[in-house]
Design an enzyme around this catalytic site. Structure first.
Site, PDB file in Angstrom:
ATOM      1  N   ARG A 150       0.820  -1.070   0.319  1.00 60.49           N
ATOM      2  CA  ARG A 150      -0.009   0.378  -0.078  1.00 60.49           C
ATOM      3  C   ARG A 150       1.408   1.274  -0.292  1.00 60.49           C
ATOM      4  NH1 ARG A 150      -3.986   1.472   4.597  1.00 60.49           N
ATOM      5  NH2 ARG A 150      -1.804   1.848   6.107  1.00 60.49           N
ATOM      6  N   THR A 210      -0.925   7.476  -0.624  1.00 58.91           N
ATOM      7  CA  THR A 210      -2.290   7.427  -1.844  1.00 58.91           C
ATOM      8  C   THR A 210      -2.884   6.663  -0.766  1.00 58.91           C
ATOM      9  OG1 THR A 210      -1.123   5.918  -3.084  1.00 58.91           O
ATOM     10  CG2 THR A 210      -1.068   8.095  -3.235  1.00 58.91           C
ATOM     11  N   ASP A 214       5.424  -5.666   9.778  1.00 60.97           N
ATOM     12  CA  ASP A 214       6.838  -5.394  10.720  1.00 60.97           C
ATOM     13  C   ASP A 214       6.995  -6.103  11.591  1.00 60.97           C
ATOM     14  OD1 ASP A 214       7.875  -3.305   8.285  1.00 60.97           O
ATOM     15  OD2 ASP A 214       6.791  -1.485   9.905  1.00 60.97           O
ATOM     16  N   ASP A 265       1.444  -3.093  12.567  1.00 53.99           N
ATOM     17  CA  ASP A 265       2.081  -3.122  11.137  1.00 53.99           C
ATOM     18  C   ASP A 265       2.338  -4.740  11.649  1.00 53.99           C
ATOM     19  OD1 ASP A 265       3.549  -4.080   8.748  1.00 53.99           O
ATOM     20  OD2 ASP A 265       3.914  -1.792   8.746  1.00 53.99           O
TER      21      ASP A 265
HETATM   22  C1  PRP Z   1      -0.151  -4.030   4.894  1.00 49.74           C
HETATM   23  C2  PRP Z   1      -1.794  -5.338   4.855  1.00 49.74           C
HETATM   24  C3  PRP Z   1      -2.208  -5.065   3.526  1.00 49.74           C
HETATM   25  C4  PRP Z   1      -2.501  -3.668   3.643  1.00 49.74           C
HETATM   26  C5  PRP Z   1      -4.172  -3.523   3.977  1.00 49.74           C
HETATM   27  O1  PRP Z   1       0.310  -4.081   4.172  1.00 49.74           O
HETATM   28  O2  PRP Z   1      -1.039  -6.556   4.419  1.00 49.74           O
HETATM   29  O3  PRP Z   1      -1.310  -5.412   2.634  1.00 49.74           O
HETATM   30  O4  PRP Z   1      -1.344  -3.303   4.520  1.00 49.74           O
HETATM   31  O5  PRP Z   1      -4.175  -2.385   3.769  1.00 49.74           O
HETATM   32  P1  PRP Z   1      -5.103  -1.874   2.855  1.00 49.74           P
HETATM   33  O6  PRP Z   1      -6.469  -2.811   3.238  1.00 49.74           O
HETATM   34  O7  PRP Z   1      -5.855  -0.631   3.278  1.00 49.74           O
HETATM   35  O8  PRP Z   1      -4.769  -2.210   1.416  1.00 49.74           O
HETATM   36  P2  PRP Z   1       1.732  -2.982   3.775  1.00 49.74           P
HETATM   37  O9  PRP Z   1       1.128  -1.934   2.265  1.00 49.74           O
HETATM   38  O10 PRP Z   1       2.328  -2.786   4.599  1.00 49.74           O
HETATM   39  O11 PRP Z   1       2.950  -4.201   3.107  1.00 49.74           O
HETATM   40  P3  PRP Z   1       3.355  -5.537   3.578  1.00 49.74           P
HETATM   41  O12 PRP Z   1       2.205  -6.268   3.668  1.00 49.74           O
HETATM   42  O13 PRP Z   1       4.123  -5.198   3.008  1.00 49.74           O
HETATM   43  O14 PRP Z   1       4.351  -4.024   5.119  1.00 49.74           O
END
Ligand code: PRP
Length: 210
Positions: free
Chosen positions: A105, A109, A204, A201
């Site tokens: 994500r 944005t 993380d 997160d």
């Molecule tokens: C997080 C989570 C989802 C997403 C959720 O991933 O694991 O994939 O955000 O957010 P959304 O519903 O608003 O799309 P992230 O982008 O942090 O990536 P990562 O899994 O690599 O940490």
């Protein structure tokens, strides 16, 4: 949350483990263990309607009628955080195929960005379980379902740990046919798109990154 396609686990073990998962004092190792365990319990429910065929089995005492799962299942973890949900579920459904989808994500944005796609040439399963601990805005999950539908999968379910109401609204509006299985629906998204109270997160906390 009264959406007919949203299933929130009320199992005491899920509630207990989810509370440990939320706890800021839970270290990475324990966190991964809990993600794995809760994923198994949620997928147990999400696979409740798998189609069976009967088959004969001979026990040491007699022949009897048993069952075999007829459908092939695909596990689709959204990288990175969805990875932690794969192994436990795979042990429960050892015949499953695992397809990796990389979607993160954008921090500004909050829009999903697809960066990796390792689907086989053709969809060879009848049911896909999209695995991702967090359903925040719902953008990543919707994008993953878009990819799977465009590729030809007809039956898809989302399995996550915690959802925000905003994420459920987004996913169920865009894909009303996709059931959503989660351990909890939290209060809201904050100004930077984090689920509150949530657990922080999930990527993380599993992988020890800041
Ligand atoms: C997080 C989570 C989802 C997403 C959720 O991933 O694991 O994939 O955000 O957010 P959304 O519903 O608003 O799309 P992230 O982008 O942090 O990536 P990562 O899994 O690599 O940490």
């Amino acid at each position: 949350m009264t959406h007919p396609q949203v299933f929130v686990s009320d199992h005491p073990l899920v509630k207990h483990k989810l509370t440990l998962l939320r706890d800021e004092r839970t270290d990475h190792r324990k966190f991964r263990e809990l993600v794995r365990e809760i994923a198994i319990m949620l997928c147990y429910e999400a696979t409740r309607d798998l189609t069976l065929v009967t088959r004969t089995v001979r026990t040491p005492l007699a022949e009897t009628t048993g069952y075999a799962v007829q459908e092939d299942v695909g596990l689709v973890p959204i990288l990175r955080a969805g990875l932690g949900m794969v192994d436990g579920v795979w042990e429960m459904v050892p015949g499953a195929q695992v397809w990796h989808l990389g979607i993160y994500r954008d921090e500004k944005t909050l829009r999903p960005v697809e960066y990796y796609n390792r689907l086989p040439v053709e969809p060879t399963v009848q049911l896909c379980l999209v695995l991702d601990p967090m359903l925040a805005t719902g953008g990543s999950a919707s994008a993953a379902v878009d990819v799977l539908k465009n590729w030809g999968v007809r039956r898809i379910k989302f399995v996550g740990l915690i959802a925000a109401p905003e994420g459920i609204a987004h996913l169920s509006e865009r894909h009303p046919d996709v059931p959503i299985h989660v351990a909890a629906v939290d209060d809201h998204l904050n100004e930077v798109g984090f689920i509150v109270p949530g657990l922080g997160d999930a990527g993380d906390r599993q992988f020890g990154t800041a």
